[in-house]
Design an enzyme around this catalytic site. Sequence first.
Site: not given
Length: 392
Positions: A82, A118, A212-213
Amino acid sequence: MGRKVCVIGNGMTQFAKPGSSPDYHMMAKAAGQQALEDAGIPYDLVEQAVVGYVYGESTSGERAMYELGLTGIPIYNVNNNCSTGSTALMLAKQLVEGGIAECVMAMGFEKMEKGALGAKYTDRLNPMDKHMGVMFKAQKFTNAPPTAQLFGGAGREHQEKYGTSNEAFAKIAVKNRQHALNNPRSIFHDPLTVEEVLESPHYYGPITRLQCCPPTCGAGAAIVCSEEFAKKHAKNTPVYIVGQSMVTDMPSSFNEASMIKVVGYDMTKEAARQVYEQSGLGPQDVDVIELHDCFTANELITYEALGLCEPGGAEQLIDEGNVTYGGQWVVNPSGGLLSKGHPLGATGLAQCAEMCWQLRGQADKRQVEGAKVGLQHNLGLGGACVVTLYSV
């Protein structure tokens, strides 16, 4: 620190939900063209490019940049989870700072799939194995998305140590959604209430779905150059990078059984310390902040890691209105990842764009009055934290 380095052009696409965006190379083209136009230079003056993305084939960076021109320049592909976008920005800055190039484009894009993140490969060691090992010892596993368990666990630990309320976390989601109402590039434009946030489906600890984004598609770009190049070519006021640091995991990330530390608290604290030392500035000098609010829990603990308040003081900071307009800092005027969206490779460069627009006075209805110093925080688990300080 070598030569002075500045940003003279920024671009960013409209962020979109998976399945509703153009292909990655077209998003990159749009962001790159915006950045070149913003800087007032042709692509021929770009000497090198650093391109970040997490999900994509090898050399997607080249294919994306080819939409801007076939000039034969070096193009580097970067993947740092990220914090990929800020990693691209940092490498571009180092190329200029070290005298290797006068003008570099940092580019980031992501074309994401629907649903929670995931693992893509199951036949080799997962690079998050150490983080998951700490989580298993601290709280076991549930059916919630793994990242929600990690950051939710950090939020729960903060509650256990300092008595932080569920409402404090929810108020962050409400604040960032309110900020996003004035950002046309944001993915969400509907206001929220604390009650709506708390009543949304529960994931882990204090975290609910509206904290949550969302998975997002988009691209961002920045033109990074030397002060001399800016004086000769830039049509905008240059925004200087006066401090920048990347810190990766340290022993405390794994040997203290702390969910707060496993999700990057100490990385953030050390990166911020280095940036304040480099610049001679401190949190009291900062006007506007874009930080990595992938979950509300991360924004809350990051207030403390960046030195905006003492450990345990985040809820008071929120309740006193010190992280929004009229307070000491405006945090995530863009709406943050929670409301603007989080296309992994683009996020750091979207944050850079917001910082530059704010410091140039070009942020329209979300403009922070008199902003002269901006702080950017971009976190990737696995792990790397990049903190950048800008000034005009």
